[in-house]
Design a protein around this motif. Structure first.
Motif, PDB file in Angstrom:
ATOM      1  N   ARG A  55      17.451  29.917  27.045  1.00 48.99           N
ATOM      2  CA  ARG A  55      16.066  29.541  27.315  1.00 48.99           C
ATOM      3  C   ARG A  55      15.408  29.110  26.013  1.00 48.99           C
ATOM      4  O   ARG A  55      15.569  29.764  24.981  1.00 48.99           O
ATOM      5  CB  ARG A  55      15.295  30.697  27.951  1.00 48.99           C
ATOM      6  CG  ARG A  55      15.914  31.190  29.247  1.00 48.99           C
ATOM      7  CD  ARG A  55      14.919  31.927  30.108  1.00 48.99           C
ATOM      8  NE  ARG A  55      14.014  31.009  30.798  1.00 48.99           N
ATOM      9  CZ  ARG A  55      14.313  30.355  31.928  1.00 48.99           C
ATOM     10  NH1 ARG A  55      15.499  30.504  32.492  1.00 48.99           N
ATOM     11  NH2 ARG A  55      13.423  29.547  32.480  1.00 48.99           N
ATOM     12  N   LYS A  58       9.865  26.985  25.313  1.00 51.49           N
ATOM     13  CA  LYS A  58       8.973  26.634  26.418  1.00 51.49           C
ATOM     14  C   LYS A  58       9.353  27.404  27.694  1.00 51.49           C
ATOM     15  O   LYS A  58       8.819  27.124  28.761  1.00 51.49           O
ATOM     16  CB  LYS A  58       9.042  25.133  26.690  1.00 51.49           C
ATOM     17  CG  LYS A  58       8.601  24.278  25.510  1.00 51.49           C
ATOM     18  CD  LYS A  58       8.768  22.801  25.818  1.00 51.49           C
ATOM     19  CE  LYS A  58       8.390  21.944  24.624  1.00 51.49           C
ATOM     20  NZ  LYS A  58       8.595  20.496  24.907  1.00 51.49           N
ATOM     21  N   ASP A  59      10.304  28.327  27.546  1.00 57.29           N
ATOM     22  CA  ASP A  59      10.829  29.129  28.657  1.00 57.29           C
ATOM     23  C   ASP A  59      11.536  28.258  29.698  1.00 57.29           C
ATOM     24  O   ASP A  59      11.516  28.546  30.893  1.00 57.29           O
ATOM     25  CB  ASP A  59       9.724  29.952  29.324  1.00 57.29           C
ATOM     26  CG  ASP A  59      10.289  31.157  30.071  1.00 57.29           C
ATOM     27  OD1 ASP A  59      11.457  31.519  29.823  1.00 57.29           O
ATOM     28  OD2 ASP A  59       9.565  31.734  30.911  1.00 57.29           O
ATOM     29  N   GLU A  60      12.179  27.194  29.206  1.00 54.73           N
ATOM     30  CA  GLU A  60      12.976  26.325  30.059  1.00 54.73           C
ATOM     31  C   GLU A  60      14.454  26.637  29.849  1.00 54.73           C
ATOM     32  O   GLU A  60      14.889  26.874  28.721  1.00 54.73           O
ATOM     33  CB  GLU A  60      12.728  24.856  29.704  1.00 54.73           C
ATOM     34  CG  GLU A  60      11.297  24.414  29.868  1.00 54.73           C
ATOM     35  CD  GLU A  60      11.040  23.069  29.219  1.00 54.73           C
ATOM     36  OE1 GLU A  60      10.087  22.389  29.651  1.00 54.73           O
ATOM     37  OE2 GLU A  60      11.769  22.697  28.276  1.00 54.73           O
ATOM     38  N   GLN A  61      15.220  26.618  30.913  1.00 56.08           N
ATOM     39  CA  GLN A  61      16.658  26.816  30.807  1.00 56.08           C
ATOM     40  C   GLN A  61      17.309  25.524  30.319  1.00 56.08           C
ATOM     41  O   GLN A  61      17.077  24.451  30.877  1.00 56.08           O
ATOM     42  CB  GLN A  61      17.237  27.212  32.169  1.00 56.08           C
ATOM     43  CG  GLN A  61      18.654  27.726  32.123  1.00 56.08           C
ATOM     44  CD  GLN A  61      19.108  28.238  33.476  1.00 56.08           C
ATOM     45  OE1 GLN A  61      19.137  27.497  34.455  1.00 56.08           O
ATOM     46  NE2 GLN A  61      19.440  29.502  33.548  1.00 56.08           N
TER      47      GLN A  61
END
Length: 208
Positions: A55, A58-61
Motif C-alpha cells: 500500500r 495514498k492508501d492505494e494497493q
C-alpha cells in the motif's frame, strides 16, 4: 519525528555503524549495462528483488510493476528513524532532482521496515518532506518481511521493552531499479547525490 530524537539518536548512531556496510557485493550485471556497473555481488544483482503488492502513502494497493514503471532509487527505512533515514532519503531525492535538471526522470521509493507505526498516513507526512514525488510503501509484517528478503535487506525491530519509541536496526543501501523491477546497481551511504545521479544516468541512457 523531532520529539523522538533526543531519546533515540544515540542508539541510532550505533545501529548505523553496525549495519551501514550491509552487503559488500561483487558485480553480476552485464549486457548493455556493463560499462555502468561499479558494485559487485556474488551471483549478480539479477538475484535481487521480488514481486510484491503493498500500500502506498495514498492508501492505494500497488504492485511492483506499477511502482517500478520508471527508473527508481529504492531505500528501506522507517519514518521514526531520527537521522539516518531522513538523511539518506534527502540525498536520494537530491540525486533525482539533479537528473531532473538534466532532463532525465528518476523517482525515489521508500519501503518501510516498521509497518506497525508506518501507516499510509504517516508515510505521506514523511514523503511530503522531500522534493519530487517520493513513493512510500507499507504493508503487513509478513509482506514487508518478504520484500526485505527479496532484496536481502537485514532489519530487526527492537521493540521488546518499548512499544512506542523503539529503534529498528536495518541496512542502509539504496538500490537502482529499472522498469520491470530489474535491480542493476546499489549505493552505500558514502555515495554523494552527484555520484548517484551520474551512475543512474549511465544506466538510464544505456537502456534508452
Amino acid at each position: 519525528m523531532t520529539v523522538r530524537k533526543d531519546l533515540i539518536i544515540g542508539g541510532a548512531v550505533a545501529v548505523v555503524a553496525l549495519v551501514s556496510g550491509g552487503i559488500y557485493l561483487s558485480n553480476g550485471s552485464g549486457g548493455s549495462y556493463a560499462d555502468c556497473v561499479a558494485s559487485n555481488v556474488a551471483g549478480g544483482l539479477d538475484n535481487f528483488g521480488t514481486s510484491f503488492t503493498l500500500r502506498n502513502q495514498k492508501d492505494e494497493q500497488v504492485t511492483d510493476q506499477e511502482v517500478f514503471s520508471k527508473p527508481s532509487l529504492l531505500y528501506f527505512g522507517y519514518t521514526y528513524c531520527p537521522d539516518v533515514c531522513p538523511l539518506d532519503s534527502a540525498r536520494n531525492a537530491e540525486a533525482a532532482e539533479i537528473l531532473k535538471e538534466r532532463g532525465i526522470e528518476l523517482q525515489t521509493v521508500f519501503i518501510t521496515v516498521d509497518p506497525d507505526r508506518d501507516t499510509p498516513e504517516v508515510l505521506a507526512d514523511f514523503t511530503d518532506s522531500f522534493p519530487g514525488d517520493m513513493i512510500g510503501l507499507t504493508g503487513t509484517q509478513e509482506e514487508i518481511a518478504a520484500v526485505n528478503k527479496g532484496w536481502r535487506n537485514y532489519y530487526k525491530l527492537n521493540n521488546q521493552e518499548d512499544s512506542e519509541y523503539y529503534l529498528v536496526d536495518h541496512m542502509t543501501n539504496t538500490y537502482l531499479i529499472m522498469p520491470g523491477n530489474e535491480t542493476v546497481e546499489f549505493f552505500d551511504r558514502n555515495k554523494s547525490p552527484e555520484e548517484i545521479a551520474d551512475s543512474a544516468a549511465c544506466f538510464i541512457q544505456a537502456a534508452s
